[in-house]
Design a protein around this motif. Structure first.
Motif, mmCIF file in Angstrom:
data_model
loop_
_atom_site.group_PDB
_atom_site.id
_atom_site.type_symbol
_atom_site.label_atom_id
_atom_site.label_comp_id
_atom_site.label_asym_id
_atom_site.label_seq_id
_atom_site.Cartn_x
_atom_site.Cartn_y
_atom_site.Cartn_z
ATOM 1 N N GLU A 22 0.836 -1.203 0.000
ATOM 2 C CA GLU A 22 0.000 0.000 0.000
ATOM 3 C C GLU A 22 0.874 1.258 0.000
ATOM 4 O OE1 GLU A 22 -3.635 2.139 2.438
ATOM 5 O OE2 GLU A 22 -2.931 0.186 3.102
ATOM 6 N N TYR A 23 1.951 1.233 0.766
ATOM 7 C CA TYR A 23 2.845 2.396 0.886
ATOM 8 C C TYR A 23 3.532 2.725 -0.434
ATOM 9 C CZ TYR A 23 6.805 5.214 2.525
ATOM 10 O OH TYR A 23 7.742 6.199 2.697
ATOM 11 N N THR A 24 4.089 1.712 -1.096
ATOM 12 C CA THR A 24 4.865 1.940 -2.317
ATOM 13 C C THR A 24 3.999 1.964 -3.573
ATOM 14 O OG1 THR A 24 5.281 -0.426 -2.599
ATOM 15 C CG2 THR A 24 6.933 0.851 -1.369
ATOM 16 N N ARG A 25 2.844 1.299 -3.519
ATOM 17 C CA ARG A 25 1.939 1.185 -4.667
ATOM 18 C C ARG A 25 2.550 0.388 -5.818
ATOM 19 N NH1 ARG A 25 -3.016 3.619 -3.158
ATOM 20 N NH2 ARG A 25 -3.325 4.645 -5.123
ATOM 21 N N VAL A 26 3.493 -0.509 -5.506
ATOM 22 C CA VAL A 26 4.065 -1.390 -6.522
ATOM 23 C C VAL A 26 3.344 -2.729 -6.469
ATOM 24 C CG1 VAL A 26 6.326 -0.264 -6.424
ATOM 25 C CG2 VAL A 26 5.916 -2.303 -5.033
ATOM 26 N N SER A 27 3.655 -3.592 -7.413
ATOM 27 C CA SER A 27 3.006 -4.901 -7.482
ATOM 28 C C SER A 27 3.639 -5.883 -6.495
ATOM 29 C CB SER A 27 3.138 -5.474 -8.897
ATOM 30 O OG SER A 27 4.493 -5.771 -9.166
ATOM 31 N N VAL A 28 2.914 -6.971 -6.264
ATOM 32 C CA VAL A 28 3.436 -8.058 -5.430
ATOM 33 C C VAL A 28 4.719 -8.595 -6.054
ATOM 34 C CG1 VAL A 28 2.970 -10.389 -4.575
ATOM 35 C CG2 VAL A 28 1.163 -8.664 -4.522
ATOM 36 N N ALA A 29 4.735 -8.698 -7.385
ATOM 37 C CA ALA A 29 5.919 -9.201 -8.091
ATOM 38 C C ALA A 29 7.130 -8.293 -7.844
ATOM 39 C CB ALA A 29 5.647 -9.324 -9.579
ATOM 40 N N GLN A 30 6.907 -6.980 -7.793
ATOM 41 C CA GLN A 30 8.013 -6.046 -7.550
ATOM 42 C C GLN A 30 8.561 -6.221 -6.143
ATOM 43 O OE1 GLN A 30 9.487 -3.631 -9.843
ATOM 44 N NE2 GLN A 30 10.961 -4.109 -8.257
ATOM 45 N N ILE A 31 7.680 -6.366 -5.153
ATOM 46 C CA ILE A 31 8.130 -6.604 -3.771
ATOM 47 C C ILE A 31 8.930 -7.899 -3.716
ATOM 48 C CG2 ILE A 31 7.336 -7.205 -1.439
ATOM 49 C CD1 ILE A 31 6.974 -4.276 -1.815
ATOM 50 N N LYS A 32 8.449 -8.944 -4.400
ATOM 51 C CA LYS A 32 9.162 -10.230 -4.426
ATOM 52 C C LYS A 32 10.542 -10.065 -5.058
ATOM 53 C CE LYS A 32 8.765 -15.025 -6.065
ATOM 54 N NZ LYS A 32 10.181 -15.195 -5.965
ATOM 55 N N GLU A 33 10.619 -9.304 -6.139
ATOM 56 C CA GLU A 33 11.914 -9.072 -6.791
ATOM 57 C C GLU A 33 12.870 -8.357 -5.841
ATOM 58 O OE1 GLU A 33 13.749 -6.346 -10.334
ATOM 59 O OE2 GLU A 33 11.810 -7.290 -10.713
ATOM 60 N N TRP A 34 12.387 -7.323 -5.172
ATOM 61 C CA TRP A 34 13.234 -6.611 -4.207
ATOM 62 C C TRP A 34 13.695 -7.531 -3.092
ATOM 63 C CZ3 TRP A 34 9.552 -1.829 -3.597
ATOM 64 C CH2 TRP A 34 9.732 -0.969 -4.682
ATOM 65 N N ARG A 35 12.780 -8.389 -2.629
ATOM 66 C CA ARG A 35 13.123 -9.342 -1.563
ATOM 67 C C ARG A 35 14.176 -10.333 -2.067
ATOM 68 N NH1 ARG A 35 8.254 -12.172 1.220
ATOM 69 N NH2 ARG A 35 8.480 -10.569 2.764
ATOM 70 N N ASP A 36 13.973 -10.895 -3.251
ATOM 71 C CA ASP A 36 14.901 -11.884 -3.812
ATOM 72 C C ASP A 36 16.287 -11.290 -4.048
ATOM 73 O OD1 ASP A 36 12.795 -13.662 -3.758
ATOM 74 O OD2 ASP A 36 12.460 -13.643 -5.932
ATOM 75 N N ARG A 37 16.345 -10.039 -4.483
ATOM 76 C CA ARG A 37 17.634 -9.377 -4.750
ATOM 77 C C ARG A 37 18.297 -8.826 -3.494
ATOM 78 N NH1 ARG A 37 17.244 -6.000 -10.360
ATOM 79 N NH2 ARG A 37 16.598 -7.745 -11.646
#
Length: 79
Positions: A22-37
């Protein structure tokens, strides 16, 4: 869908994944990418193991999207 400035929440220093979305307004996939990297690290906290991430890490990840040009999503459109 625009919220009035006064209606925006006062965000805590650390956010759960749903709050981060909600804070960033990015997709779930983007959060997952940030987490994975390792760009944004979610750390388990509390009895239920809810993972939280630092808001400052989320801010830096969003800023990097705009610096790299990936926020537009149009990089390969005109090759």
């Amino acid at each position: 869908m625009t919220r009035a400035l006064a209606a925006l929440p006062d965000w805590p220093a650390a956010l759960t994944e749903s709050e981060a979305l909600e804070y960033t307004r990015v997709s779930v996939a983007q959060i997952k990418e940030w987490r994975d990297r390792g760009t944004v690290r979610f750390v388990p906290r509390g009895r239920n193991g809810a993972a939280i991430a630092r808001r400052s890490d989320l801010d830096a990840a969003v800023a990097a999207m705009f610096e790299s040009g990936s926020a537009t999503g149009t990089d390969g459109w005109f090759d």
